[in-house]
Design a protein around this motif. Structure first.
Motif, mmCIF file in Angstrom:
data_model
loop_
_atom_site.group_PDB
_atom_site.id
_atom_site.type_symbol
_atom_site.label_atom_id
_atom_site.label_comp_id
_atom_site.label_asym_id
_atom_site.label_seq_id
_atom_site.Cartn_x
_atom_site.Cartn_y
_atom_site.Cartn_z
ATOM 1 N N UNK A 51 -1.935 17.045 8.284
ATOM 2 C CA UNK A 51 -2.055 17.068 6.619
ATOM 3 C C UNK A 51 -2.111 15.969 5.783
ATOM 4 N N UNK A 52 -3.393 14.930 7.073
ATOM 5 C CA UNK A 52 -4.127 14.397 6.444
ATOM 6 C C UNK A 52 -3.493 12.940 4.981
ATOM 7 N N UNK A 53 -2.440 12.740 5.357
ATOM 8 C CA UNK A 53 -1.403 11.814 5.124
ATOM 9 C C UNK A 53 -1.061 10.799 5.575
ATOM 10 N N UNK A 54 -1.729 10.375 7.197
ATOM 11 C CA UNK A 54 -1.275 9.422 7.670
ATOM 12 C C UNK A 54 -2.664 8.194 7.570
ATOM 13 N N UNK A 55 -1.342 7.267 7.834
ATOM 14 C CA UNK A 55 -2.254 5.308 7.510
ATOM 15 C C UNK A 55 -2.393 5.390 8.876
ATOM 16 N N UNK A 56 -1.495 5.359 9.696
ATOM 17 C CA UNK A 56 -1.566 5.225 11.632
ATOM 18 C C UNK A 56 -0.539 5.495 12.279
#
Length: 105
Positions: A51-56
């Motif tokens: 989703x290309x939303x992960x910060x970590x």
């Protein structure tokens, strides 16, 4: 947050006693910080997220807290989780196509 069982080979670092700022808004305000007791929680940005939303990813053995000055603290139960940015959904005015955008809190 979504509980995760992925990414066992990531490079992890301990959350310091002063906490770790995960995200700040585009205007420079509203920091989102992760805090936990020393030696109980670790963090990595070495993640793959479609989703290309992960910060970590967070791995905690005790309750950790995500702190936001306007919303207070949210408790996070022990476990391993992806921490992601908020996503908004809308329609492109020119084309009428559905699109996603990141929220700049």
């Amino acid at each position: 947050m979504r509980r995760s069982k992925h990414n066992h080979r990531a490079r992890w670092r301990e959350i310091p006693t002063i906490g770790l700022e995960l995200l700040r808004s585009g205007a420079g305000g509203n920091p989102h910080s992760l805090v936990a007791d020393l030696g109980t929680c670790r963090w990595t940005t070495d993640v793959r997220d479609t989703t290309n939303l992960a910060l970590g990813m967070l791995d905690t053995h005790v309750v950790a807290y995500l702190i936001h000055p306007e919303h207070g603290a949210s408790a996070i139960a022990p476990g391993r989780y992806f921490i992601r940015r908020q996503r908004g959904r809308g329609t492109a005015p020119a084309t009428g196509r559905s699109l996603n955008h990141l929220i700049a809190d």
